[in-house]
Design a protein around this motif. Structure first.
Motif, PDB file in Angstrom:
ATOM      1  N   PHE A   6       0.605  -1.221  -0.560  1.00 25.21           N
ATOM      2  CA  PHE A   6       0.142   0.444  -0.079  1.00 25.21           C
ATOM      3  C   PHE A   6       1.005   1.172   0.037  1.00 25.21           C
ATOM      4  O   PHE A   6       1.621   1.616   0.512  1.00 25.21           O
ATOM      5  CB  PHE A   6      -0.981   0.481   0.993  1.00 25.21           C
ATOM      6  CG  PHE A   6      -1.547  -1.217   1.245  1.00 25.21           C
ATOM      7  CD1 PHE A   6      -2.027  -1.688   0.190  1.00 25.21           C
ATOM      8  CD2 PHE A   6      -3.114  -0.818   2.790  1.00 25.21           C
ATOM      9  CE1 PHE A   6      -3.027  -3.176   0.735  1.00 25.21           C
ATOM     10  CE2 PHE A   6      -3.886  -1.559   2.655  1.00 25.21           C
ATOM     11  CZ  PHE A   6      -4.350  -2.796   1.820  1.00 25.21           C
ATOM     12  N   ALA A   7       0.385   2.167  -0.629  1.00 26.08           N
ATOM     13  CA  ALA A   7       1.026   3.463  -0.636  1.00 26.08           C
ATOM     14  C   ALA A   7      -0.072   4.966  -0.319  1.00 26.08           C
ATOM     15  O   ALA A   7      -1.202   4.239  -0.529  1.00 26.08           O
ATOM     16  CB  ALA A   7       1.669   3.846  -2.395  1.00 26.08           C
ATOM     17  N   GLY A   8       1.131   5.563   0.437  1.00 21.46           N
ATOM     18  CA  GLY A   8      -0.650   6.349   1.217  1.00 21.46           C
ATOM     19  C   GLY A   8      -0.784   5.472   2.779  1.00 21.46           C
ATOM     20  O   GLY A   8      -2.195   5.900   3.173  1.00 21.46           O
ATOM     21  N   ALA A   9      -0.275   4.453   3.196  1.00 26.94           N
ATOM     22  CA  ALA A   9      -0.615   4.007   4.729  1.00 26.94           C
ATOM     23  C   ALA A   9      -0.417   4.466   5.518  1.00 26.94           C
ATOM     24  O   ALA A   9      -1.762   4.070   6.328  1.00 26.94           O
ATOM     25  CB  ALA A   9       0.569   3.004   4.513  1.00 26.94           C
ATOM     26  N   SER A  10      -0.794   6.035   5.404  1.00 25.98           N
ATOM     27  CA  SER A  10      -1.440   6.362   7.011  1.00 25.98           C
ATOM     28  C   SER A  10      -2.525   6.927   6.415  1.00 25.98           C
ATOM     29  O   SER A  10      -3.058   7.741   7.522  1.00 25.98           O
ATOM     30  CB  SER A  10      -0.568   7.488   7.094  1.00 25.98           C
ATOM     31  OG  SER A  10      -0.579   8.690   5.612  1.00 25.98           O
ATOM     32  N   SER A  11      -2.804   6.952   5.510  1.00 26.48           N
ATOM     33  CA  SER A  11      -4.105   7.202   5.526  1.00 26.48           C
ATOM     34  C   SER A  11      -5.837   6.152   6.577  1.00 26.48           C
ATOM     35  O   SER A  11      -5.643   5.591   6.496  1.00 26.48           O
ATOM     36  CB  SER A  11      -4.967   7.238   3.733  1.00 26.48           C
ATOM     37  OG  SER A  11      -5.026   5.869   3.533  1.00 26.48           O
ATOM     38  N   ALA A  12      -6.758   6.374   6.279  1.00 23.01           N
ATOM     39  CA  ALA A  12      -8.015   6.060   7.286  1.00 23.01           C
ATOM     40  C   ALA A  12      -8.358   5.050   6.168  1.00 23.01           C
ATOM     41  O   ALA A  12      -8.277   4.235   6.796  1.00 23.01           O
ATOM     42  CB  ALA A  12      -8.767   6.842   7.671  1.00 23.01           C
ATOM     43  N   SER A  32       4.557   5.086   3.073  1.00 22.52           N
ATOM     44  CA  SER A  32       3.774   6.762   3.559  1.00 22.52           C
ATOM     45  C   SER A  32       4.730   7.493   3.759  1.00 22.52           C
ATOM     46  O   SER A  32       5.903   7.316   4.283  1.00 22.52           O
ATOM     47  CB  SER A  32       3.384   6.682   4.523  1.00 22.52           C
ATOM     48  OG  SER A  32       2.256   7.559   4.445  1.00 22.52           O
ATOM     49  N   ARG A  33       4.113   8.963   3.257  1.00 27.46           N
ATOM     50  CA  ARG A  33       5.472   9.467   3.884  1.00 27.46           C
ATOM     51  C   ARG A  33       5.471  10.764   5.096  1.00 27.46           C
ATOM     52  O   ARG A  33       6.418  10.921   5.498  1.00 27.46           O
ATOM     53  CB  ARG A  33       4.901  10.826   2.976  1.00 27.46           C
ATOM     54  CG  ARG A  33       5.154  11.043   1.253  1.00 27.46           C
ATOM     55  CD  ARG A  33       4.843  12.213   0.362  1.00 27.46           C
ATOM     56  NE  ARG A  33       3.074  12.720   0.656  1.00 27.46           N
ATOM     57  CZ  ARG A  33       3.491  14.134   1.417  1.00 27.46           C
ATOM     58  NH1 ARG A  33       4.223  14.915   0.783  1.00 27.46           N
ATOM     59  NH2 ARG A  33       2.099  14.383   0.882  1.00 27.46           N
ATOM     60  N   LYS A  34       3.717   9.851   5.901  1.00 33.54           N
ATOM     61  CA  LYS A  34       3.714   9.784   7.056  1.00 33.54           C
ATOM     62  C   LYS A  34       4.239   8.803   7.955  1.00 33.54           C
ATOM     63  O   LYS A  34       3.910   8.200   7.586  1.00 33.54           O
ATOM     64  CB  LYS A  34       2.541  10.336   7.118  1.00 33.54           C
ATOM     65  CG  LYS A  34       2.540  11.987   6.143  1.00 33.54           C
ATOM     66  CD  LYS A  34       0.316  12.477   6.706  1.00 33.54           C
ATOM     67  CE  LYS A  34       0.259  12.924   5.974  1.00 33.54           C
ATOM     68  NZ  LYS A  34      -1.186  13.878   5.927  1.00 33.54           N
ATOM     69  N   PRO A  35       4.477   8.897   8.986  1.00 35.91           N
ATOM     70  CA  PRO A  35       4.865   7.882  10.424  1.00 35.91           C
ATOM     71  C   PRO A  35       3.355   7.276  10.393  1.00 35.91           C
ATOM     72  O   PRO A  35       2.019   8.076  10.298  1.00 35.91           O
ATOM     73  CB  PRO A  35       5.266   8.921  11.417  1.00 35.91           C
ATOM     74  CG  PRO A  35       5.798   9.865  11.502  1.00 35.91           C
ATOM     75  CD  PRO A  35       4.655  10.254  10.368  1.00 35.91           C
ATOM     76  N   TYR A  40       1.278  -2.163  10.816  1.00 30.60           N
ATOM     77  CA  TYR A  40       1.681  -3.019   9.066  1.00 30.60           C
ATOM     78  C   TYR A  40       2.075  -3.890   9.578  1.00 30.60           C
ATOM     79  O   TYR A  40       3.567  -4.187  10.443  1.00 30.60           O
ATOM     80  CB  TYR A  40       1.857  -2.314   8.505  1.00 30.60           C
ATOM     81  CG  TYR A  40       0.944  -1.109   7.520  1.00 30.60           C
ATOM     82  CD1 TYR A  40       0.009  -1.958   6.998  1.00 30.60           C
ATOM     83  CD2 TYR A  40       1.128   0.181   7.741  1.00 30.60           C
ATOM     84  CE1 TYR A  40      -0.614  -0.551   5.946  1.00 30.60           C
ATOM     85  CE2 TYR A  40      -0.003   0.436   7.331  1.00 30.60           C
ATOM     86  CZ  TYR A  40      -0.820  -0.098   6.426  1.00 30.60           C
ATOM     87  OH  TYR A  40      -2.066   1.052   6.200  1.00 30.60           O
ATOM     88  N   ASP A  41       2.433  -5.321   8.652  1.00 34.92           N
ATOM     89  CA  ASP A  41       2.939  -6.038   8.610  1.00 34.92           C
ATOM     90  C   ASP A  41       5.348  -5.156   8.072  1.00 34.92           C
ATOM     91  O   ASP A  41       5.715  -5.984   8.920  1.00 34.92           O
ATOM     92  CB  ASP A  41       3.431  -7.442   8.060  1.00 34.92           C
ATOM     93  CG  ASP A  41       1.661  -8.145   8.042  1.00 34.92           C
ATOM     94  OD1 ASP A  41       1.719  -8.896   9.244  1.00 34.92           O
ATOM     95  OD2 ASP A  41       0.264  -7.920   7.498  1.00 34.92           O
ATOM     96  N   GLN A  45       9.172   4.455   5.468  1.00 37.73           N
ATOM     97  CA  GLN A  45       8.461   5.919   5.438  1.00 37.73           C
ATOM     98  C   GLN A  45       9.631   6.256   4.001  1.00 37.73           C
ATOM     99  O   GLN A  45      10.704   5.990   3.531  1.00 37.73           O
ATOM    100  CB  GLN A  45       8.622   6.505   6.999  1.00 37.73           C
ATOM    101  CG  GLN A  45       8.275   8.472   6.164  1.00 37.73           C
ATOM    102  CD  GLN A  45       8.101   8.654   7.606  1.00 37.73           C
ATOM    103  OE1 GLN A  45       8.288   7.860   8.930  1.00 37.73           O
ATOM    104  NE2 GLN A  45       8.042   9.793   7.257  1.00 37.73           N
ATOM    105  N   VAL A  46       8.630   7.301   3.315  1.00 42.95           N
ATOM    106  CA  VAL A  46       9.404   7.993   1.833  1.00 42.95           C
ATOM    107  C   VAL A  46       8.668   9.527   1.545  1.00 42.95           C
ATOM    108  O   VAL A  46       8.671   9.546   2.795  1.00 42.95           O
ATOM    109  CB  VAL A  46       8.547   7.143   0.531  1.00 42.95           C
ATOM    110  CG1 VAL A  46       8.505   5.437   0.413  1.00 42.95           C
ATOM    111  CG2 VAL A  46       7.139   7.347   0.535  1.00 42.95           C
TER     112      VAL A  46
END
Length: 111
Positions: A6-12, A32-35, A40-41, A45-46
């Motif tokens: 998943f990219a954007g993994a910090s989104s709800a 994700s760009r955010k912590p 997640y397994d 952070q990117v």
């Protein structure tokens, strides 16, 4: 067990989707760009999604999901060219860079 990236993994929505997949026994890797506060397994952070500087992941992947996105809610005639280009970079070019980076990791799923 399938593995999803998943990219954007910090989104709800990404976190809820990951939770549902993990409950079914699947492995979910988040970028994700955010912590992320979600478990997640694996998580990476990117800096951004358009540079193509993604972490090396040496796993076979069942699926790629690109959650990042932006939307400018101004009237179209008021959107500045640089705002349009910022949105385009994240929404389109980021998805292309992400997919190109991990496309070779995708495997066929047999049911």
């Amino acid at each position: 067990m399938n593995t999803y990236l998943f990219a954007g993994a910090s989104s709800a929505i990404a976190q809820k989707t990951a939770e549902l997949l993990q409950k079914k026994g699947h492995h979910v890797i988040g970028l994700s760009r955010k912590p992320s506060s979600f478990a997640y397994d694996e998580f990476y952070q990117v800096d951004n999604y358009t540079s193509g500087l993604f972490p090396s992941i040496d796993k076979a992947l069942t699926g790629l999901v690109y959650f990042p996105g932006t939307i400018n809610l101004k009237p179209f005639n008021r959107i500045k060219p640089e705002e349009f280009m910022d949105d385009f970079s994240i929404n389109a070019l980021g998805a292309v860079a992400f997919t190109q980076c991990y496309l070779s990791n995708l495997t066929k799923v047999s049911n």
